[in-house]
Design a protein around this motif. Structure first.
Motif, PDB file in Angstrom:
ATOM      1  N   ASP A 116      39.314  24.773  10.482  1.00 55.86           N
ATOM      2  CA  ASP A 116      39.104  25.976  11.292  1.00 55.86           C
ATOM      3  C   ASP A 116      37.972  26.857  10.763  1.00 55.86           C
ATOM      4  O   ASP A 116      37.199  27.421  11.543  1.00 55.86           O
ATOM      5  CB  ASP A 116      40.399  26.800  11.365  1.00 55.86           C
ATOM      6  CG  ASP A 116      41.460  26.159  12.231  1.00 55.86           C
ATOM      7  OD1 ASP A 116      41.116  25.266  13.039  1.00 55.86           O
ATOM      8  OD2 ASP A 116      42.638  26.545  12.108  1.00 55.86           O
ATOM      9  N   LYS A 120      45.695  13.568  13.533  1.00 57.73           N
ATOM     10  CA  LYS A 120      45.493  14.938  13.997  1.00 57.73           C
ATOM     11  C   LYS A 120      44.082  15.433  13.637  1.00 57.73           C
ATOM     12  O   LYS A 120      43.436  16.129  14.432  1.00 57.73           O
ATOM     13  CB  LYS A 120      46.558  15.854  13.401  1.00 57.73           C
ATOM     14  CG  LYS A 120      47.951  15.605  13.973  1.00 57.73           C
ATOM     15  CD  LYS A 120      49.030  16.353  13.205  1.00 57.73           C
ATOM     16  CE  LYS A 120      48.946  17.846  13.405  1.00 57.73           C
ATOM     17  NZ  LYS A 120      50.068  18.549  12.742  1.00 57.73           N
ATOM     18  N   LYS A 152      41.290  16.516  16.369  1.00 61.04           N
ATOM     19  CA  LYS A 152      40.687  17.849  16.301  1.00 61.04           C
ATOM     20  C   LYS A 152      39.168  17.764  16.276  1.00 61.04           C
ATOM     21  O   LYS A 152      38.488  18.492  17.017  1.00 61.04           O
ATOM     22  CB  LYS A 152      41.180  18.602  15.062  1.00 61.04           C
ATOM     23  CG  LYS A 152      40.553  19.993  14.902  1.00 61.04           C
ATOM     24  CD  LYS A 152      41.097  20.722  13.690  1.00 61.04           C
ATOM     25  CE  LYS A 152      40.404  22.062  13.488  1.00 61.04           C
ATOM     26  NZ  LYS A 152      40.613  23.005  14.606  1.00 61.04           N
ATOM     27  N   VAL A 200      37.831  16.214  19.824  1.00 64.46           N
ATOM     28  CA  VAL A 200      38.157  16.910  21.064  1.00 64.46           C
ATOM     29  C   VAL A 200      38.115  18.428  20.895  1.00 64.46           C
ATOM     30  O   VAL A 200      37.334  19.123  21.534  1.00 64.46           O
ATOM     31  CB  VAL A 200      39.534  16.459  21.598  1.00 64.46           C
ATOM     32  CG1 VAL A 200      39.950  17.295  22.792  1.00 64.46           C
ATOM     33  CG2 VAL A 200      39.487  14.981  21.967  1.00 64.46           C
ATOM     34  N   GLU A 201      38.977  18.961  20.029  1.00 63.39           N
ATOM     35  CA  GLU A 201      39.103  20.413  19.928  1.00 63.39           C
ATOM     36  C   GLU A 201      37.810  21.061  19.444  1.00 63.39           C
ATOM     37  O   GLU A 201      37.378  22.083  19.998  1.00 63.39           O
ATOM     38  CB  GLU A 201      40.259  20.769  18.991  1.00 63.39           C
ATOM     39  CG  GLU A 201      40.557  22.253  18.926  1.00 63.39           C
ATOM     40  CD  GLU A 201      41.748  22.569  18.026  1.00 63.39           C
ATOM     41  OE1 GLU A 201      41.769  23.658  17.440  1.00 63.39           O
ATOM     42  OE2 GLU A 201      42.652  21.721  17.937  1.00 63.39           O
ATOM     43  N   THR A 202      37.180  20.482  18.425  1.00 64.12           N
ATOM     44  CA  THR A 202      35.949  21.066  17.904  1.00 64.12           C
ATOM     45  C   THR A 202      34.836  21.020  18.937  1.00 64.12           C
ATOM     46  O   THR A 202      34.127  22.010  19.152  1.00 64.12           O
ATOM     47  CB  THR A 202      35.517  20.354  16.616  1.00 64.12           C
ATOM     48  OG1 THR A 202      36.496  20.599  15.600  1.00 64.12           O
ATOM     49  CG2 THR A 202      34.163  20.842  16.139  1.00 64.12           C
ATOM     50  N   MET A 238      35.123  20.917  22.144  1.00 62.94           N
ATOM     51  CA  MET A 238      35.454  21.878  23.194  1.00 62.94           C
ATOM     52  C   MET A 238      35.132  23.306  22.749  1.00 62.94           C
ATOM     53  O   MET A 238      34.534  24.087  23.507  1.00 62.94           O
ATOM     54  CB  MET A 238      36.937  21.779  23.554  1.00 62.94           C
ATOM     55  CG  MET A 238      37.386  22.777  24.602  1.00 62.94           C
ATOM     56  SD  MET A 238      39.133  22.603  25.040  1.00 62.94           S
ATOM     57  CE  MET A 238      39.914  23.066  23.470  1.00 62.94           C
ATOM     58  N   GLU A 239      35.494  23.655  21.523  1.00 62.22           N
ATOM     59  CA  GLU A 239      35.278  25.020  21.045  1.00 62.22           C
ATOM     60  C   GLU A 239      33.790  25.342  20.899  1.00 62.22           C
ATOM     61  O   GLU A 239      33.336  26.433  21.272  1.00 62.22           O
ATOM     62  CB  GLU A 239      36.009  25.227  19.719  1.00 62.22           C
ATOM     63  CG  GLU A 239      36.073  26.669  19.286  1.00 62.22           C
ATOM     64  CD  GLU A 239      37.078  26.922  18.173  1.00 62.22           C
ATOM     65  OE1 GLU A 239      37.051  28.032  17.618  1.00 62.22           O
ATOM     66  OE2 GLU A 239      37.883  26.016  17.867  1.00 62.22           O
ATOM     67  N   TRP A 272      38.418  11.684  26.801  1.00 63.16           N
ATOM     68  CA  TRP A 272      38.520  13.126  27.081  1.00 63.16           C
ATOM     69  C   TRP A 272      37.129  13.752  27.161  1.00 63.16           C
ATOM     70  O   TRP A 272      36.837  14.524  28.077  1.00 63.16           O
ATOM     71  CB  TRP A 272      39.355  13.814  26.004  1.00 63.16           C
ATOM     72  CG  TRP A 272      39.694  15.239  26.346  1.00 63.16           C
ATOM     73  CD1 TRP A 272      40.821  15.689  26.949  1.00 63.16           C
ATOM     74  CD2 TRP A 272      38.861  16.393  26.125  1.00 63.16           C
ATOM     75  NE1 TRP A 272      40.759  17.054  27.123  1.00 63.16           N
ATOM     76  CE2 TRP A 272      39.568  17.515  26.634  1.00 63.16           C
ATOM     77  CE3 TRP A 272      37.605  16.580  25.568  1.00 63.16           C
ATOM     78  CZ2 TRP A 272      39.050  18.806  26.580  1.00 63.16           C
ATOM     79  CZ3 TRP A 272      37.076  17.876  25.521  1.00 63.16           C
ATOM     80  CH2 TRP A 272      37.797  18.969  26.012  1.00 63.16           C
TER      81      TRP A 272
END
Length: 260
Positions: free
Chosen positions: A72, A113, A117, A120-122, A124-125, A163
């Protein structure tokens, strides 16, 4: 003529996973075009070395952000740079990624996980952060590296890349009218450090399937400048991904990964 001309040289591009492979090649080609670059990766020493080399060769400015984008705090550092109104970023390249050698059930869930992250999550952010300034300026380019695996049943790596493919196709449709072009790049097997870091035996795939990073990036940048939502470098992979859409899953899954 390109539908969406490239931003003038002198603008700034932020590239993740920029110390090696496709990330380093994106940084090199963008610097060669005259863009200043912000290089993001974990290895501070390699970042500094790469930045100095780009400045020497292409007379551009190269910044570095040493950050783990599966963490994060690392993501926050990249977001802060993307949203700095005094130093706009006109091009974002989401390239950072990792691979997992073993099948899903054999991996620790913490590894899975982290993998999800980062992919996908990174992505996207960082895309969300970059869009704030780009939409206000009505100008920007976002390139996200997916994979031909997005079209194949290949475990959680394919799922994450699928994704990205779906998200970027939608984003290009949603934001092209506002001057922001989003392109997802789906390369096949490419000679980089990626497979070596995984410990994968690269001989499981025939030589004709392997691409060079220079070609992948050159075609990706050209497709992005044309406003294309999806870039699949080389005709061989265009044919393979087309076939994957209609053939039974068991025929297109391919051989399992094998350790060296």
């Amino acid at each position: 003529m390109n539908r969406f001309p490239a931003k003038a040289a002198g603008s700034t591009a932020l590239i993740t996973g920029a110390t090696a492979g496709l990330g380093a090649e994106f940084a090199r080609q963008l610097a060669e075009q005259g863009h200043n670059v912000v290089l993001v990766a974990r290895d501070a020493a390699r970042l500094q070395s790469g930045a100095q080399e780009l400045e020497r060769l292409y007379s551009i400015r190269a910044e570095v952000i040493a950050a783990d984008l599966a963490d994060d705090d690392g993501v926050a550092a990249a977001v802060a740079r993307l949203t700095d109104p005094a130093r706009p970023v006109e091009i974002l390249v989401n390239n950072a990624g990792i691979g997992l050698l073993h099948p899903f059930a054999e991996n620790a869930i913490a590894e899975e996980k982290r993998h999800l992250k980062l992919h996908v999550e990174t992505a996207m952010e960082l895309t969300h952060a970059a869009l704030q300034g780009m939409l206000a300026r009505r100008s920007g380019r976002i390139i996200t590296v997916s994979s031909v695996a997005a079209f194949l049943p290949r475990g959680t790596y394919s799922a994450a890349k699928a994704w990205l493919l779906s998200f970027c196709r939608w984003a290009n449709l949603a934001y092209a009218g506002s001057g922001v072009i989003v392109t997802v790049v789906c390369p096949g097997l490419t000679h980089t450090e990626f497979h070596d870091r995984m410990g994968m035996d690269k001989t499981v795939a025939p030589r004709w399937m392997w691409l060079q990073a220079e070609r992948v990036v050159r075609e990706a940048l050209a497709d992005n400048e044309r406003g294309k939502a999806v870039s699949i470098p080389s005709w061989r992979y265009k044919v393979l991904t087309s076939a994957a859409r209609i053939l039974p899953a068991r025929l297109v899954a391919g051989p399992p990964r094998r350790a060296r």
